[in-house]
Write a protein that holds these residues in place. Structure first.
Motif, PDB file in Angstrom:
ATOM      1  N   HIS A   1       0.811  -1.222   0.000  1.00  0.00           N
ATOM      2  CA  HIS A   1       0.000   0.000   0.000  1.00  0.00           C
ATOM      3  C   HIS A   1       0.847   1.276   0.000  1.00  0.00           C
ATOM      4  N   ARG A   2       2.162   1.147   0.027  1.00  0.00           N
ATOM      5  CA  ARG A   2       3.096   2.267   0.153  1.00  0.00           C
ATOM      6  C   ARG A   2       2.880   3.026   1.470  1.00  0.00           C
ATOM      7  N   TYR A   3       2.454   2.292   2.495  1.00  0.00           N
ATOM      8  CA  TYR A   3       2.346   2.872   3.826  1.00  0.00           C
ATOM      9  C   TYR A   3       3.689   2.822   4.543  1.00  0.00           C
ATOM     10  N   VAL A   4       4.605   1.993   4.048  1.00  0.00           N
ATOM     11  CA  VAL A   4       5.929   1.826   4.646  1.00  0.00           C
ATOM     12  C   VAL A   4       6.966   1.975   3.545  1.00  0.00           C
ATOM     13  N   GLU A   5       8.001   2.779   3.818  1.00  0.00           N
ATOM     14  CA  GLU A   5       9.076   2.973   2.853  1.00  0.00           C
ATOM     15  C   GLU A   5      10.343   3.344   3.606  1.00  0.00           C
ATOM     16  N   PRO A   6      11.510   3.234   2.971  1.00  0.00           N
ATOM     17  CA  PRO A   6      12.757   3.560   3.677  1.00  0.00           C
ATOM     18  C   PRO A   6      12.791   5.014   4.135  1.00  0.00           C
ATOM     19  N   SER A   7      13.476   5.256   5.243  1.00  0.00           N
ATOM     20  CA  SER A   7      13.612   6.615   5.772  1.00  0.00           C
ATOM     21  C   SER A   7      15.030   6.822   6.283  1.00  0.00           C
ATOM     22  N   VAL A   8      15.558   8.019   6.082  1.00  0.00           N
ATOM     23  CA  VAL A   8      16.864   8.380   6.642  1.00  0.00           C
ATOM     24  C   VAL A   8      16.772   9.674   7.449  1.00  0.00           C
ATOM     25  N   THR A   9      15.556  10.108   7.782  1.00  0.00           N
ATOM     26  CA  THR A   9      15.410  11.325   8.575  1.00  0.00           C
ATOM     27  C   THR A   9      14.125  11.292   9.394  1.00  0.00           C
ATOM     28  N   ASP A  10      14.151  12.004  10.519  1.00  0.00           N
ATOM     29  CA  ASP A  10      12.925  12.209  11.289  1.00  0.00           C
ATOM     30  C   ASP A  10      12.482  13.664  11.207  1.00  0.00           C
ATOM     31  N   LEU A  11      13.050  14.417  10.243  1.00  0.00           N
ATOM     32  CA  LEU A  11      12.662  15.811  10.053  1.00  0.00           C
ATOM     33  C   LEU A  11      11.339  15.890   9.300  1.00  0.00           C
ATOM     34  N   THR A  12      10.534  16.874   9.642  1.00  0.00           N
ATOM     35  CA  THR A  12       9.279  17.076   8.932  1.00  0.00           C
ATOM     36  C   THR A  12       9.559  17.668   7.552  1.00  0.00           C
ATOM     37  N   ILE A  13       8.534  17.693   6.706  1.00  0.00           N
ATOM     38  CA  ILE A  13       8.690  18.221   5.355  1.00  0.00           C
ATOM     39  C   ILE A  13       9.116  19.686   5.391  1.00  0.00           C
ATOM     40  N   TRP A  14       8.666  20.426   6.398  1.00  0.00           N
ATOM     41  CA  TRP A  14       9.031  21.839   6.504  1.00  0.00           C
ATOM     42  C   TRP A  14      10.484  21.987   6.969  1.00  0.00           C
ATOM     43  N   GLU A  15      10.897  21.171   7.910  1.00  0.00           N
ATOM     44  CA  GLU A  15      12.281  21.223   8.379  1.00  0.00           C
ATOM     45  C   GLU A  15      13.266  20.828   7.281  1.00  0.00           C
ATOM     46  N   GLN A  16      12.831  19.962   6.380  1.00  0.00           N
ATOM     47  CA  GLN A  16      13.710  19.498   5.311  1.00  0.00           C
ATOM     48  C   GLN A  16      14.031  20.595   4.299  1.00  0.00           C
ATOM     49  N   ALA A  17      13.320  21.715   4.329  1.00  0.00           N
ATOM     50  CA  ALA A  17      13.582  22.807   3.395  1.00  0.00           C
ATOM     51  C   ALA A  17      14.873  23.553   3.724  1.00  0.00           C
ATOM     52  N   ASP A  18      15.384  23.387   4.930  1.00  0.00           N
ATOM     53  CA  ASP A  18      16.629  24.037   5.335  1.00  0.00           C
ATOM     54  C   ASP A  18      17.793  23.445   4.531  1.00  0.00           C
ATOM     55  N   PRO A  19      18.670  24.289   3.939  1.00  0.00           N
ATOM     56  CA  PRO A  19      19.793  23.744   3.147  1.00  0.00           C
ATOM     57  C   PRO A  19      20.676  22.776   3.927  1.00  0.00           C
ATOM     58  N   ALA A  20      20.934  23.069   5.203  1.00  0.00           N
ATOM     59  CA  ALA A  20      21.759  22.155   6.000  1.00  0.00           C
ATOM     60  C   ALA A  20      21.057  20.818   6.173  1.00  0.00           C
ATOM     61  N   ALA A  21      19.729  20.855   6.345  1.00  0.00           N
ATOM     62  CA  ALA A  21      18.974  19.610   6.466  1.00  0.00           C
ATOM     63  C   ALA A  21      19.060  18.807   5.178  1.00  0.00           C
ATOM     64  N   GLN A  22      18.982  19.462   4.035  1.00  0.00           N
ATOM     65  CA  GLN A  22      19.063  18.763   2.751  1.00  0.00           C
ATOM     66  C   GLN A  22      20.411  18.080   2.589  1.00  0.00           C
ATOM     67  N   PHE A  23      21.499  18.761   2.985  1.00  0.00           N
ATOM     68  CA  PHE A  23      22.814  18.126   2.942  1.00  0.00           C
ATOM     69  C   PHE A  23      22.863  16.916   3.873  1.00  0.00           C
ATOM     70  N   ALA A  24      22.317  17.079   5.084  1.00  0.00           N
ATOM     71  CA  ALA A  24      22.342  15.989   6.056  1.00  0.00           C
ATOM     72  C   ALA A  24      21.567  14.783   5.546  1.00  0.00           C
ATOM     73  N   ILE A  25      20.402  15.013   4.949  1.00  0.00           N
ATOM     74  CA  ILE A  25      19.583  13.915   4.422  1.00  0.00           C
ATOM     75  C   ILE A  25      20.302  13.218   3.278  1.00  0.00           C
ATOM     76  N   THR A  26      20.927  13.987   2.393  1.00  0.00           N
ATOM     77  CA  THR A  26      21.683  13.391   1.290  1.00  0.00           C
ATOM     78  C   THR A  26      22.819  12.529   1.816  1.00  0.00           C
ATOM     79  N   LEU A  27      23.519  13.017   2.820  1.00  0.00           N
ATOM     80  CA  LEU A  27      24.612  12.250   3.407  1.00  0.00           C
ATOM     81  C   LEU A  27      24.096  10.960   4.038  1.00  0.00           C
ATOM     82  N   ALA A  28      22.994  11.038   4.783  1.00  0.00           N
ATOM     83  CA  ALA A  28      22.430   9.845   5.413  1.00  0.00           C
ATOM     84  C   ALA A  28      21.986   8.832   4.361  1.00  0.00           C
TER      85      ALA A  28
END
Length: 200
Positions: A92-119
């Motif tokens: 059902h696509r209710y479960v998928e891989p994750s590398v962050t616990d940041l919300t969609i709004w927090e992910q807009a921060d450039p540092a967060a984007q780098f961190a997510i890419t690294l993870a």
């Protein structure tokens, strides 16, 4: 930029089907990895776990399309389970891989984007459980945990004018409170070159 090189196979390569079969039999998660999952809470209704840790994995041969049974902890003391395919996604696509616990709004921060890419790159490289998150001081970090849950590696990520700075701290064992090395890197591939030798 992926640090894993893939060599394309031709139709005449006799090893190609065997390698594909091996990949299909490999679990998409290891214990300690994280999933993003919808789950039913008896009080709040449908909830979203941004980074639920995987606590158990088994293989069910009666489900050829979704053979991997997962158990994951959506909240402390509350577990859920499902079956996923080789990509780590349920039917059902209710479960998928994750590398962050940041919300969609927090992910807009450039540092967060780098961190997510690294993870994400660490997970692709086979490191178990990398997670991009916001620390109490507001900085973005990527942390890789020992199985006991204590920090094994910590990467502080900052972004200035669209450029990242990674402060990489590595620990010799799970009981050492201070890092034995602290090095600086300026790109995701550079940070990976510092991190992976300490982990793999």
């Amino acid at each position: 930029m992926s640090i894993i090189a893939h060599t394309p196979h031709t139709a005449t390569d006799p090893a190609a089907p065997r390698r594909g079969s091996e990949r299909a039999r490999r679990a998409p998660y290891r214990v300690g990895d994280h999933v993003r999952a919808l789950f039913a809470d008896p009080v709040r209704g449908t909830c979203l776990a941004l980074a639920a840790p995987v606590v158990a994995i088994d293989r069910d041969e009666s489900r050829p399309s979704f053979p991997w049974g997962l158990t994951y902890e959506v909240e402390p003391g509350q577990w859920a389970g499902t079956h996923v395919n080789a990509s780590g996604v349920d039917v059902h696509r209710y479960v998928e891989p994750s590398v962050t616990d940041l919300t969609i709004w927090e992910q807009a921060d450039p540092a967060a984007q780098f961190a997510i890419t690294l993870a994400a790159q660490l997970r692709q490289a086979g490191v178990v459980g990398p997670l991009a998150r916001r620390a109490e001081d507001g900085h973005h970090i990527v942390r890789v945990l020992w199985p006991s849950g204590r920090g094994r590696l910590r990467v502080l990520v900052e972004a200035h004018h669209g450029m990242a700075t990674f402060q990489v701290e590595t620990y010799p064992d799970r009981d050492t409170p201070t890092p034995d090395t602290a090095r600086e890197a300026f790109t995701v591939p550079h940070a990976l070159g510092v991190i992976l030798p300490a982990l793999l």
